[in-house]
Structures are given as C-alpha cells and as structure tokens.
Design an enzyme around this catalytic site. Structure first.
Site, short mmCIF file in Angstrom:
data_model
loop_
_atom_site.label_atom_id
_atom_site.label_comp_id
_atom_site.label_asym_id
_atom_site.label_seq_id
_atom_site.Cartn_x
_atom_site.Cartn_y
_atom_site.Cartn_z
N CYS A 154 11.26 30.64 77.02
CA CYS A 154 11.70 29.70 75.99
C CYS A 154 10.81 28.44 75.97
O CYS A 154 9.64 28.54 75.66
CB CYS A 154 13.19 29.39 76.15
N HIS A 203 15.36 35.05 75.68
CA HIS A 203 15.95 34.86 77.00
C HIS A 203 16.23 36.20 77.66
O HIS A 203 17.28 36.78 77.42
CB HIS A 203 17.24 34.05 76.88
N GLU A 212 17.15 36.78 80.57
CA GLU A 212 18.33 36.68 81.44
C GLU A 212 19.64 36.81 80.67
O GLU A 212 20.70 36.93 81.26
CB GLU A 212 18.28 35.36 82.23
#
Lengths: 254, 214
Positions: B84, B194, B196
């Site tokens: 990001c 993202h 994650e």
C-alpha cells in the site's frame, strides 16, 4: 472490470455472543462470534462487521478479545463498531485487529472525533454509521437517530452523510431503522440519495429477507456493499448462495 | 542479537498487526517481529514495509524514527515487500500533500481523477477504491506462484502509482482504467492491495514472499 460488490455478514455482539434483534429490540442468541466469523470466512464473505451492542462499558474489553481472536485466524477486512466515544477507542480497536472502526452516536455528539480519528489513522479506517428513519415532521425525508435508534437528532440523513465525508469518513454504513429486522428489503431510495451525494463507498444495511434484496440494494440503492445478519445467522442462505445469486444477476462479485 | 527472519517495519502509522498475523499464519516457524529498530531491520533476512494513512504523515514518521536509510538499504540487499503506502513511498513524488517520496524508483503517485471515475454504464465510481479487484499479472514471478491470473485482492486507496519505467510493473488492475498495482525489480516486490486481508490469494502471496530467493 472494476471493484466487486461486497457481501458483509454483520455480527451484533453482546456479552461475548452474537445476537440478532428486530427493529433494534427483542434480541435472540445466534452463537459464538469466532465460530460464526470462521464460517462466513469459509463461505467467501468479503468482509465482516462486528457491532458491539453492549450498553455498559464494563463489557467493552470483551469485544477487544473477540477481535483479537478473529484477527489471528481470519484474513479479510474486519470492521468493528459500537460504543466508540473517543480517538483512544479507535486506536484500541485497530490495535486489537480491526481494519476499520465504525462511529455512530459519537459522530453526532462530537463530530470532531471523526475528524481527529480520520486525520490520525486515515480515512480508510473510519466508517460513519448512520441510523436513519423516515419522518413526516421535518423538512426532509430521513432523520438521523442515535443511541441504538432511541434518540432523534433533527439531522437530515443526506446532509449528515455529506458532512461526515467532509470531516474524513472513508465509508458510510447506512441502516434503515424502518427496515431493520423486517425482511422486506433495504430502503433503496434512502441509500440512493446518500450514495449519489457522496464520493465514498456506501454499505446498505437493514431489512434483508431474501437474495433479491441484496441485488436491489446495489442496482436500485447504489450500494457498494450489502450487509446482512439474520439471513445468514439462521442458515436460510449461505454467503456463497448470496454471491452466486448476485453474480447470476449480472453483478461483479468476488 | 537474535536475527529476525522477517522484520515488519513499524514507523507508527497504521495497524501492523494484521500483516504480522498473516505472516505468522503462513510461516508459523519463522521469527517474525514488528520493529522500529534500524539495526534489527538491517540484520533481518527479509523486510516487509507496510503503510496506511496519508503519505506525508508516513514519510514524516519514518524520518522521525530515523528509518529512511534502513528502508532504502533494505530495498538494495534483501527480499523486500512493500504494501500500500509502502509501495507508494518508493516513488519520487506524491500528489497526496505534494511531498517527495524515497525516490528509489522514478515515477509519481497520483490521485484518482474524478472525471475518469465512471463505470461502463456511466455510473460514478467511488473513491477510495475500497474492495476486491482483479490483479492482472504482467508476467511470471516467484511471488505469483500458485495464484491464478486475475485473482481478486482487497484494496483500499485513493492514490495509485505511475512508474516512469513500465518494466517495473508486475501487475495491473482496472478501476476503471488500468494502473500498476504491483511492481517487481530484483529483490523488491511491492503491491498496492493488501495481501494480509486478501483471503487465500493474499496468504499465498505472503507464503511465496517468505520462500522467495531472488
């Protein structure tokens, strides 16, 4: 190609359990939050929302522990709301593993909290929740309510949405109090009016009873994401069934 | 010093726990830590450089903690994953706050232009771009292993990178126009989305990263 419309199961949590009410009242037990979160994740949910509907702050830490446990095993975005009063509350929820924090009553009582939280942590993690109800005693159509729908504010929901975005809200979670728990569908005119008024994504909430309601929320209400609780909690539909249905009706779905 | 296998760089911005949780889920045996210690970052085998919030704040906080050089050094000599704002900061300049970045790569970070944010039916597209979009891989790369082309990943951002050198681009996404959503060069890989928070595809990318031998 663009961005898939999100399906977000909502878990109302109190005393460590998931519950579901009708018109914000009559709570029924729906199960353990971590187990339910895992089930929705496995079914392909795009995001999860946890609303801490516990009134007393004594139980506040309970939701932090639940979020910690969920965040260790589930790798999709988690939004947490309920009882957020100050910037410090936002920080604690984010540190526990929330990706976004939803602010509702406090946004009305003290809008500066929205501005401060957005500038400190970024707009991407600040969701403003708006509980709105159709009224006939005001010069506008939908009024903002707070305190879980108990207190009228005199605020026009559409104007309020604009103001919240100008202060830094990165997303709006709009719940129609007239529809919540009724299973007759989202309030699409309300959602459309707000969605057209702002640049940020809108999550439609309140009233889903069948899968067509989810499609209508996007096509008629202009929602970027649809939130539902009871149709998923009681096993009427899986998230996967909802996604299949929306895809069959021409929507872009993950 | 106990040498870290994966250092997640902490410069006080955003929530790094999600990144650490996801890394631990795919690599339970590795020593993974969130750290703001430049020496620990220098000694780590791999580095993850996440980011959240506004780029001017991120750059300022990075400098406040004296971590600018540690990040630049890590991009030169070890497997490095930017996420990001951790992608955006690698470029020369950002329109967000009109600030210079770390200038590791030539190029600009731009805001989504309001007049172009329309879908195929002329409807308004929202900014931030928030949600799951397809990632079109530009070519084979170790970090794309076992991830299908056009898999969806989770995004949340209002600015995107425009590298001067198109050879840097490892993937693009369309919202609504094509832009670079991943870059790769030597030991560096960086993504706008993202991983994650991108369910199985995201975990696979992180698994690929911890096994990557560039």
């Amino acid at each position: 190609m663009g961005c898939a419309k999100r399906i977000i199961p909502c878990l109302d949590v109190t005393n460590g359990r998931v519950v579901k009410g009708v018109n914000f009242l009559e709570l029924r037990d729906a199960g353990d939050p971590v187990e339910i979160a895992q089930r929705y994740n496995d079914q392909g949910a795009d995001e999860l929302t946890f609303l801490d509907i516990t009134a007393s702050s004594d139980d506040r830490d309970l939701i932090l522990h639940i979020i910690e446990r969920v965040a260790e095993q589930i790798f999709i975005p988690l939004t947490v709301g309920g009882g957020v009063r100050k910037v410090e509350d936002v920080r604690r929820l984010l540190n526990a593993g929330a990706d976004k924090v939803s602010i509702n009553t406090t946004a009305v009582l003290n809008p500066q909290v929205v501005a401060d939280a957005a500038s400190r942590f970024g707009s991407q993690c600040i969701v403003v929740a708006i509980d709105a109800k159709k009224v006939d005693n005001q010069p506008f159509e939908w009024e903002v309510f707070t305190h879980g729908g108990r207190n009228a504010t005199g605020l026009d929901a559409v104007e309020w949405a604009r103001k919240m975005v100008s202060l830094g809200a990165g997303e709006l979670l709009v719940t129609s109090m007239d529809r919540d728990g009724t299973k007759i569908g989202f309030n699409n005119p309300l959602n459309k009016a707000i969605s057209d008024a702002v640049e940020v994504p809108l999550i439609a909430s309140g009233g889903v009873g069948n899968l067509q309601h989810l499609v209508d929320g996007v096509t008629l209400g202009g929602a970027d994401a649809v939130l539902a609780a009871s149709i998923f909690h009681y096993g009427e539909f899986t998230v996967q069934q909802a996604k299949d249905y929306m895809r069959q009706h021409g929507l872009e779905i993950r | 010093m106990n040498r870290l296998q994966v250092a997640v760089i902490d410069y006080g911005m955003g929530n790094l726990r999600s990144v650490a949780n996801a890394l631990k889920a795919v690599a339970p045996d590795l020593h993974i830590e969130i750290t703001s210690d430049a020496q620990q970052i220098a000694a780590a085998e791999r580095v993850v450089f996440p980011g959240q919030g506004a780029m001017p704040d991120c750059i300022r906080e990075l400098d406040t903690r004296g971590l600018r050089q540690a990040v630049i050094d890590a991009t030169r000599d070890k497997p490095f994953l930017g996420i990001c704002i951790g992608l955006q900061m690698l470029f020369e300049h950002s329109e967000e706050g009109d600030v210079p970045g770390l200038a590791i790569y030539p190029g600009e970070v731009k805001r989504f232009p309001a007049e172009k944010m329309l879908d195929a039916h002329g409807g308004k597209l929202k900014v931030p771009h928030m949600g799951w979009s397809q990632v079109q891989q530009s070519g084979a790369h170790a970090l794309w292993q076992d991830i299908p082309d056009l898999a969806r990943f989770y995004y949340v951002h209002s600015y995107y990178v425009a590298p001067t050198d198109s050879a840097l681009t490892a993937a693009t996404t369309a919202y609504p126009f094509d832009y670079t959503c991943a870059i790769a060069q030597d030991n560096v890989f960086a993504v706008q989305f993202h991983p994650e928070k991108s369910a199985e595809s995201g975990l696979q990318l992180l698994r690929n990263f911890v096994n990557w031998k560039p």
